[in-house]
Structures are given as C-alpha cells and as structure tokens.
Write a protein that holds these residues in place. Structure first.
Motif, PDB file in Angstrom:
ATOM      1  N   ALA A 125       0.881  -1.210   0.181  1.00 20.93           N
ATOM      2  CA  ALA A 125      -0.109  -0.108  -0.060  1.00 20.93           C
ATOM      3  C   ALA A 125       0.720   1.300   0.012  1.00 20.93           C
ATOM      4  CB  ALA A 125      -0.851  -0.162   1.174  1.00 20.93           C
ATOM      5  N   ARG A 126       1.978   1.106   0.720  1.00 22.46           N
ATOM      6  CA  ARG A 126       2.811   2.347   0.873  1.00 22.46           C
ATOM      7  C   ARG A 126       3.634   2.659  -0.310  1.00 22.46           C
ATOM      8  NH1 ARG A 126       4.521   1.767   5.602  1.00 22.46           N
ATOM      9  NH2 ARG A 126       6.415   0.112   5.113  1.00 22.46           N
ATOM     10  N   ASN A 127       3.847   1.272  -0.985  1.00 22.59           N
ATOM     11  CA  ASN A 127       4.561   1.689  -2.510  1.00 22.59           C
ATOM     12  C   ASN A 127       3.579   2.007  -3.487  1.00 22.59           C
ATOM     13  OD1 ASN A 127       7.071   0.543  -1.537  1.00 22.59           O
ATOM     14  ND2 ASN A 127       6.456  -1.512  -2.092  1.00 22.59           N
ATOM     15  N   THR A 128       2.450   1.654  -3.735  1.00 27.37           N
ATOM     16  CA  THR A 128       1.236   2.054  -4.463  1.00 27.37           C
ATOM     17  C   THR A 128       1.141   3.596  -4.279  1.00 27.37           C
ATOM     18  OG1 THR A 128       0.389   0.013  -4.159  1.00 27.37           O
ATOM     19  CG2 THR A 128      -1.000   2.177  -5.100  1.00 27.37           C
ATOM     20  N   ALA A 129       0.902   4.231  -2.930  1.00 33.34           N
ATOM     21  CA  ALA A 129       0.766   5.644  -2.794  1.00 33.34           C
ATOM     22  C   ALA A 129       2.029   6.460  -3.042  1.00 33.34           C
ATOM     23  CB  ALA A 129       0.615   5.843  -0.967  1.00 33.34           C
ATOM     24  N   ASP A 130       3.185   5.846  -3.135  1.00 37.35           N
ATOM     25  CA  ASP A 130       4.300   6.688  -3.113  1.00 37.35           C
ATOM     26  C   ASP A 130       4.383   6.672  -4.668  1.00 37.35           C
ATOM     27  OD1 ASP A 130       7.180   7.507  -2.645  1.00 37.35           O
ATOM     28  OD2 ASP A 130       7.826   6.089  -4.118  1.00 37.35           O
ATOM     29  N   HIS A 131       3.857   5.655  -5.444  1.00 40.66           N
ATOM     30  CA  HIS A 131       4.024   5.639  -6.764  1.00 40.66           C
ATOM     31  C   HIS A 131       3.130   6.371  -7.490  1.00 40.66           C
ATOM     32  CE1 HIS A 131       4.457   3.970 -10.952  1.00 40.66           C
ATOM     33  NE2 HIS A 131       3.202   4.039 -11.053  1.00 40.66           N
ATOM     34  N   LYS A 132       1.868   6.640  -6.962  1.00 33.69           N
ATOM     35  CA  LYS A 132       0.760   7.677  -7.409  1.00 33.69           C
ATOM     36  C   LYS A 132       1.408   8.992  -7.062  1.00 33.69           C
ATOM     37  CE  LYS A 132      -4.109   8.655  -6.593  1.00 33.69           C
ATOM     38  NZ  LYS A 132      -5.395   8.271  -5.907  1.00 33.69           N
ATOM     39  N   ALA A 133       1.912   9.242  -5.882  1.00 31.29           N
ATOM     40  CA  ALA A 133       2.287  10.792  -5.675  1.00 31.29           C
ATOM     41  C   ALA A 133       3.406  11.070  -6.750  1.00 31.29           C
ATOM     42  CB  ALA A 133       3.319  10.577  -4.279  1.00 31.29           C
ATOM     43  N   ARG A 134       4.339  10.018  -7.191  1.00 33.30           N
ATOM     44  CA  ARG A 134       5.437  10.500  -8.102  1.00 33.30           C
ATOM     45  C   ARG A 134       4.730  10.698  -9.564  1.00 33.30           C
ATOM     46  NH1 ARG A 134       9.769   5.658  -8.115  1.00 33.30           N
ATOM     47  NH2 ARG A 134      10.526   7.360  -9.599  1.00 33.30           N
ATOM     48  N   VAL A 135       3.569  10.006  -9.962  1.00 31.93           N
ATOM     49  CA  VAL A 135       2.832  10.263 -11.143  1.00 31.93           C
ATOM     50  C   VAL A 135       2.057  11.767 -10.937  1.00 31.93           C
ATOM     51  CG1 VAL A 135       1.170   9.429 -12.438  1.00 31.93           C
ATOM     52  CG2 VAL A 135       2.785   7.850 -11.708  1.00 31.93           C
ATOM     53  N   GLU A 136       1.648  11.804  -9.882  1.00 33.30           N
ATOM     54  CA  GLU A 136       0.846  13.142  -9.705  1.00 33.30           C
ATOM     55  C   GLU A 136       1.917  14.308  -9.905  1.00 33.30           C
ATOM     56  OE1 GLU A 136      -2.337  14.200  -9.617  1.00 33.30           O
ATOM     57  OE2 GLU A 136      -2.875  12.082  -9.474  1.00 33.30           O
ATOM     58  N   ALA A 137       3.016  13.981  -9.280  1.00 32.97           N
ATOM     59  CA  ALA A 137       4.219  15.105  -9.506  1.00 32.97           C
ATOM     60  C   ALA A 137       4.539  15.515 -10.533  1.00 32.97           C
ATOM     61  CB  ALA A 137       5.238  14.683  -8.212  1.00 32.97           C
ATOM     62  N   LEU A 138       4.774  14.322 -11.511  1.00 32.61           N
ATOM     63  CA  LEU A 138       5.634  14.383 -12.779  1.00 32.61           C
ATOM     64  C   LEU A 138       4.469  15.138 -13.724  1.00 32.61           C
ATOM     65  CD1 LEU A 138       7.556  13.693 -14.858  1.00 32.61           C
ATOM     66  CD2 LEU A 138       6.330  11.640 -15.236  1.00 32.61           C
ATOM     67  N   LEU A 139       3.064  14.486 -13.641  1.00 32.69           N
ATOM     68  CA  LEU A 139       2.132  15.072 -14.646  1.00 32.69           C
ATOM     69  C   LEU A 139       1.755  16.352 -14.290  1.00 32.69           C
ATOM     70  CD1 LEU A 139       0.057  11.767 -15.388  1.00 32.69           C
ATOM     71  CD2 LEU A 139       2.165  12.891 -16.746  1.00 32.69           C
ATOM     72  N   GLY A 140       1.581  16.866 -13.047  1.00 31.07           N
ATOM     73  CA  GLY A 140       1.301  18.115 -12.415  1.00 31.07           C
ATOM     74  C   GLY A 140       2.439  19.200 -13.074  1.00 31.07           C
ATOM     75  N   GLY A 141       3.639  18.816 -12.891  1.00 27.33           N
ATOM     76  CA  GLY A 141       4.618  19.722 -13.418  1.00 27.33           C
ATOM     77  C   GLY A 141       4.591  19.942 -14.753  1.00 27.33           C
ATOM     78  N   ALA A 142       4.456  18.789 -15.635  1.00 28.17           N
ATOM     79  CA  ALA A 142       4.482  18.929 -17.059  1.00 28.17           C
ATOM     80  C   ALA A 142       3.474  19.847 -17.543  1.00 28.17           C
ATOM     81  CB  ALA A 142       4.242  17.382 -17.470  1.00 28.17           C
ATOM     82  N   LEU A 143       2.124  19.671 -16.875  1.00 22.68           N
ATOM     83  CA  LEU A 143       1.024  20.609 -17.215  1.00 22.68           C
ATOM     84  C   LEU A 143       1.218  22.093 -16.919  1.00 22.68           C
ATOM     85  CD1 LEU A 143      -1.941  18.335 -15.725  1.00 22.68           C
ATOM     86  CD2 LEU A 143      -1.648  19.261 -18.220  1.00 22.68           C
ATOM     87  N   GLU A 144       2.035  22.343 -15.715  1.00 22.63           N
ATOM     88  CA  GLU A 144       2.342  23.775 -15.060  1.00 22.63           C
ATOM     89  C   GLU A 144       3.311  24.156 -16.342  1.00 22.63           C
ATOM     90  OE1 GLU A 144       4.214  25.968 -11.368  1.00 22.63           O
ATOM     91  OE2 GLU A 144       3.725  23.816 -11.397  1.00 22.63           O
ATOM     92  N   LYS A 145       4.359  23.437 -16.720  1.00 22.01           N
ATOM     93  CA  LYS A 145       5.076  23.986 -17.591  1.00 22.01           C
ATOM     94  C   LYS A 145       4.406  23.932 -19.107  1.00 22.01           C
ATOM     95  CE  LYS A 145       9.008  22.515 -14.861  1.00 22.01           C
ATOM     96  NZ  LYS A 145      10.321  21.788 -14.646  1.00 22.01           N
ATOM     97  N   LYS A 146       3.351  23.353 -19.337  1.00 24.63           N
ATOM     98  CA  LYS A 146       2.622  23.233 -20.639  1.00 24.63           C
ATOM     99  C   LYS A 146       3.295  22.206 -21.376  1.00 24.63           C
ATOM    100  CE  LYS A 146       0.264  27.728 -20.278  1.00 24.63           C
ATOM    101  NZ  LYS A 146      -0.034  28.926 -21.099  1.00 24.63           N
TER     102      LYS A 146
END
Length: 307
Positions: free
Chosen positions: A208-229
């Motif tokens: 569960a901890r690994n799943t949550a960590d993976h999801k957080a990394r995906v959110e950070a990557l895609l959120g950053g990519a959206l912010e930078k367009k």
C-alpha cells in the motif's frame, strides 16, 4: 563359549548366602559370544585404565545403568567394583555388594555376570564401563551382553530412531538424544501461524505504501508537465495510463524531459474560429508519435480544427 556365573570365582559364597568377593568379568584373549560377536580382552590393559581413572564401577541389574540412562531414568547400583585384577584365565573384579545386590543374589533370579564395555571395530576391548547381574548367561543377547557404549544395546532400534530423527544410521546415542531434545524447542504451531499473519500484514502495508508513493510520483510528474505546458490537460489521462508501472513511469519521465517548455497554440489557451486550421509544431508531432495518435485524433483530443 564361556559362561560367567556370579559365584564361579567364589563357590563358598552361595552356600554361605553372601555375595562373592571376587567375580570373573571376562575371559582372557579372544572369545566368541553366543550372538556370534568376537571380543578380545586384555585384563592388564583394563585393570591399568581402571587404576588411572580411580572410579569404582557400578554393578546393576540387567544393564540398567546403560539402558535406563538413555531415557533419563534412575538406575541405582546394587554393588560396586572397587578393584580390577588380571589373572591367568581372565579379568576379575573385587565386588562390594549393597543390600539389594545381596537380595537378588540370594533369590538367584540373576545368577550371571555380564560386563558392559567399549570395543573397537576389531573387537579389542578398550574400556570397562560397568557390570550387570542378568538372568541369561553372558553375551547371550545383543541387548544384554558386552554392550558397546558408542551405540545402544539394541543396535537395530537405534538405527530406526536415528532415521526417524533424520540422522545417519550410525549416529551415536548422544546425537539421538540431542536431536530429541531439539524437538522440544520447535516453534509452537500457534506462534508460527501468528508470525505468518504478521508477515502478511506487513507485506500488505508495504504494498500500500509503495502504491501511494508511486501515485504521488505520477501526480508530481504530470502536474509539473501541465504547469510547464509540456502536455495538455487532454493528454494527462493517456500519460497517466502509461505511468501505471514503475517502468512506464521511468519512460514517461524520460519522454517529458525531452519536451520543450510551452506548447504551440492548440486552442486550449484560446479557441480558434471554426475553419481556422492550426499548424502542428514539431513538439506537437513528437507528443503525437509518443502517444501513438493519428494527427486527426491528436487534433480532436486538443480541440484543434481538423486539417
């Protein structure tokens, strides 16, 4: 065959109803026991070792000192051998009888002497351990006569016990006893099951901890990519699907790093008038190829007029 009668060395003891002072323990030299085994006795050798050790040897009933001791049971002596002496015809021991020994001798239920000794592979006797009053003549049965202390009196039984314990057939008594003791130290089944349940719980928590960590990394990557367009909101779901595994996340991370900052006009910041066909930039086409989209699907996903 030599029969070792307890009163053979002191015939008057029987008629006087007292214990014989000297008893013959073994004949001199080689002799064959009734069970077919051959032994070689050097009386002087055994007497010399006895003198060096300075320990009286017990006389028991039916080899109880050896057999009962194997199971931790009490095996009191009925007499003691306080001296060994080599004579022309064999090995003799000076006996000091206790009351129980005198009672057994008087009842004549156990008339014969059977020595317990250790012998090498050639049958050479190297050590006298004890002697026993027995009902059968000396060396009459493997379980009674001339027991080798490196094995149980009844060798076939020891082999079976050793095999059941997972030991080799020639395992000594001490090895068998040690293995039996170790059985008591085995983990209780309830404790074992409890440990397994704990492992399952910890494993689930780790996943569960690994799943949550993976999801957080995906959110950070895609959120950053959206912010930078670097990607558009319409592309996010497709990128998120590609990031479902650690390997996919690594590949998408590498892909986004190659994209420039800011997308070409796509209609997301401002909608174009109908009929106004936007030209796709090189970055648009890079993203389009990475996502495996046709130009028509790409334009549709980004709100662009079809070419």
């Amino acid at each position: 065959m030599t029969v070792l009668d307890a009163f053979a060395a002191d015939p008057d003891a029987a008629s006087a109803k007292r214990g014989p002072e000297w008893i013959k323990l073994a004949p001199r030299g080689k002799f064959t026991a009734r069970d077919g085994r051959v032994f070689d006795v050097d009386p002087e050798l055994l007497a010399s070792r006895f003198d060096r050790e300075g320990i009286d040897l017990p006389i028991d009933i039916d080899h109880a000192t050896v057999k009962k001791a194997l199971f931790g049971e009490s095996a009191p002596a009925v007499g003691w051998i306080s001296k060994l002496e080599g004579r022309a015809d064999g090995l003799y021991g000076k006996a000091e009888w206790l009351d129980e020994g005198l009672r057994v001798l008087a009842a004549r239920t156990h008339r014969y002497i059977s020595p317990t000794w250790k012998a090498d592979d050639a049958g050479k006797v190297t050590w006298l351990h004890s002697a026993a009053l027995v009902a059968a003549p000396a060396a009459s049965m493997p379980a009674v006569a001339s027991a080798d202390l490196s094995a149980t009196p009844e060798k076939p039984m020891l082999k079976a016990i050793a095999a059941a314990l997972g030991l080799s057939e020639d395992a000594a008594e001490t090895s068998c006893l040690s293995a039996i003791s170790n059985l008591k130290a085995r983990i209780d089944p309830a404790v074992h099951n409890q440990a397994l349940d704990q492992v399952k719980t910890l494993t689930a928590e780790l996943e569960a901890r690994n799943t949550a960590d993976h999801k957080a990394r995906v959110e950070a990557l895609l959120g950053g990519a959206l912010e930078k367009k670097k990607i558009s909101p319409a592309q996010r779901e497709r990128y998120e699907a590609l990031c479902a595994t650690p390997e996919g996340l690594a590949q998408v991370t590498a892909l986004i790093e190659t994209l420039g900052a800011g997308l070409a006009p796509s209609g997301l910041d401002e909608r174009r008038a109908p009929g106004d066909v936007a030209t796709l930039s090189a970055e648009d086409r890079t993203v389009m190829r990475a996502l495996g989209l046709s130009e028509e699907d790409y334009r549709k996903a980004n709100g662009l007029t079809a070419a």
